[in-house]
Design an enzyme around this catalytic site. Structure first.
Site, PDB file in Angstrom:
ATOM      1  N   ILE A   1       0.773  -1.108   0.035  1.00  0.00           N
ATOM      2  CA  ILE A   1       0.222   0.005  -0.146  1.00  0.00           C
ATOM      3  C   ILE A   1       0.777   1.310  -0.002  1.00  0.00           C
ATOM      4  O   ILE A   1       0.497   2.306  -0.433  1.00  0.00           O
ATOM      5  CB  ILE A   1      -1.175  -0.122   1.184  1.00  0.00           C
ATOM      6  CG1 ILE A   1      -0.057   0.066   2.588  1.00  0.00           C
ATOM      7  CG2 ILE A   1      -1.988  -1.166   0.947  1.00  0.00           C
ATOM      8  CD1 ILE A   1      -0.954   0.670   3.611  1.00  0.00           C
ATOM      9  N   TYR A   2       2.264   1.094   0.263  1.00  0.00           N
ATOM     10  CA  TYR A   2       3.175   2.427   0.121  1.00  0.00           C
ATOM     11  C   TYR A   2       2.957   3.028  -0.977  1.00  0.00           C
ATOM     12  O   TYR A   2       3.372   2.476  -2.092  1.00  0.00           O
ATOM     13  CB  TYR A   2       4.204   2.142   0.600  1.00  0.00           C
ATOM     14  CG  TYR A   2       4.435   1.579   2.122  1.00  0.00           C
ATOM     15  CD1 TYR A   2       3.299   1.542   2.930  1.00  0.00           C
ATOM     16  CD2 TYR A   2       5.691   1.022   2.429  1.00  0.00           C
ATOM     17  CE1 TYR A   2       3.796   0.995   4.206  1.00  0.00           C
ATOM     18  CE2 TYR A   2       6.040   0.264   3.741  1.00  0.00           C
ATOM     19  CZ  TYR A   2       4.784   0.452   4.577  1.00  0.00           C
ATOM     20  OH  TYR A   2       5.035   0.173   5.976  1.00  0.00           O
ATOM     21  N   GLY A   3       2.660   4.358  -1.144  1.00  0.00           N
ATOM     22  CA  GLY A   3       2.514   5.136  -2.351  1.00  0.00           C
ATOM     23  C   GLY A   3       1.603   4.429  -3.146  1.00  0.00           C
ATOM     24  O   GLY A   3       1.929   4.551  -4.514  1.00  0.00           O
TER      25      GLY A   3
END
Length: 321
Positions: free
Chosen positions: A60-62
């Protein structure tokens, strides 16, 4: 750079982990301070030069862009064989029943998407980002075991949850003769020490690696309490640290001044002093962030300094992100 075993496994990792939440496409990331490929280049090069081999990201990062940037960085600045690559799943990363959670469908779907974004054939450490109360633990543990047997994952780990939940999942793995978790990525710093009550004793007993996130409390422990940065002024997680932390930060500032070193080194040295800690995660946005963390490995605090740093801590609820 020192290395150590990842829990009870035979895998050796650097004593410091590169946290890759800082890297992402600013147009897709929820963080305005996220660094794109060009801006992140010096930090990846520095991590390689310093011998930081454990790189940690998340699906989910970025909005997936962190995994893409990390994948490109591995090919450009080092070799896949030189990196212990970690990523995560759980939080919503896409539509449909396989877009989030820890169901069998989600695990089988998300591992393939992460492999594609990272442009690799396997993940060294695949971690569940949180506990999923809506999915039987047996379903989760068997599916994670299956992705290991399929050759897509080498080891599995978990992240922030109650100690009883983690113990329940490990017990399910034992009963099903499935792969156990070898690591726990959890919140730990001078401002958040609740893991010392139950989680750390469990990790020590079970020989599970401790990978603390936010060891500098989102930078609160790296500067005087009233000093702000571009990141801290826009970071919604700053609200998790209230005024109870003021005397602790002041103590860090005092010890650092007496030692003649940056505050970050004192706060990191304290984390490293916990014998159960394996590899804290540092999410750098500036070159000195990694340098200070590495220097802290060689900084030994006296008993009196530890007392000064710890004496003002008050019990609080663990942070739920």
């Amino acid at each position: 750079m020192e290395t150590t075993r990842l829990g009870s496994s035979g895998l050796r990792v650097s004593r410091l982990a590169l946290g890759c939440l800082s890297f992402g496409d600013p147009q897709r990331s929820e963080h305005s301070w996220a660094l794109n490929d060009e801006a992140a280049e010096p930090l990846f090069r520095q991590a390689v030069e310093l011998g930081i081999t454990l790189w940690d990201t998340g699906n989910i990062y970025g909005a997936g862009s962190s995994e893409e940037i990390v994948g490109r960085a591995i090919r450009k600045y080092t070799r896949r064989e030189e990196v212990v690559l970690a990523t995560k799943l759980f939080y919503p990363a896409g539509p449909g029943p396989g877009g989030s959670g820890l169901s069998r469908r989600a695990i089988l779907e998300q591992i393939d998407l992460s492999l594609k974004r990272l442009n690799t054939d396997y993940i060294d450490l695949y971690q569940i980002h949180r506990f999923d109360p809506d999915v039987p633990v047996e379903e989760t543990m068997e599916a994670l075991h299956d992705v290991i047997k399929a050759g897509k994952v080498r080891y599995i780990g978990a992240s922030s949850m109650w100690a009883w939940q983690f113990a329940k999942m490990q017990h399910a793995a034992d009963l099903g003769n499935w792969t156990r978790f070898v690591s726990m990525q959890h919140h730990y710093s001078l401002l958040q020490r609740e893991e010392e009550r139950e989680m750390f004793p469990l990790l020590a007993d079970q020989q599970v690696a401790s990978l603390p996130w936010s060891p500098l409390a989102r930078g609160k422990l790296a500067r005087p309490w009233t000093e702000a940065t571009e990141r801290s002024s826009s970071d919604r997680y700053q609200s998790f640290y209230d005024d109870r932390g003021i005397p602790i930060v002041n103590a860090v500032e005092k010890v650092a001044r007496e030692r003649g070193v940056p505050m970050a080194q004192i706060a990191m040295a304290w984390v490293f002093s916990n014998p159960t800690v394996t590899s804290p995660l540092i999410g750098p946005t500036k070159p000195h962030h990694l340098v200070d963390a590495v220097e802290a490995l060689n900084l030994k605090l006296s008993d009196d300094e530890v007392k000064q740093l710890e004496q003002h801590y008050l019990p609080q609820l663990p942070v739920e992100l």
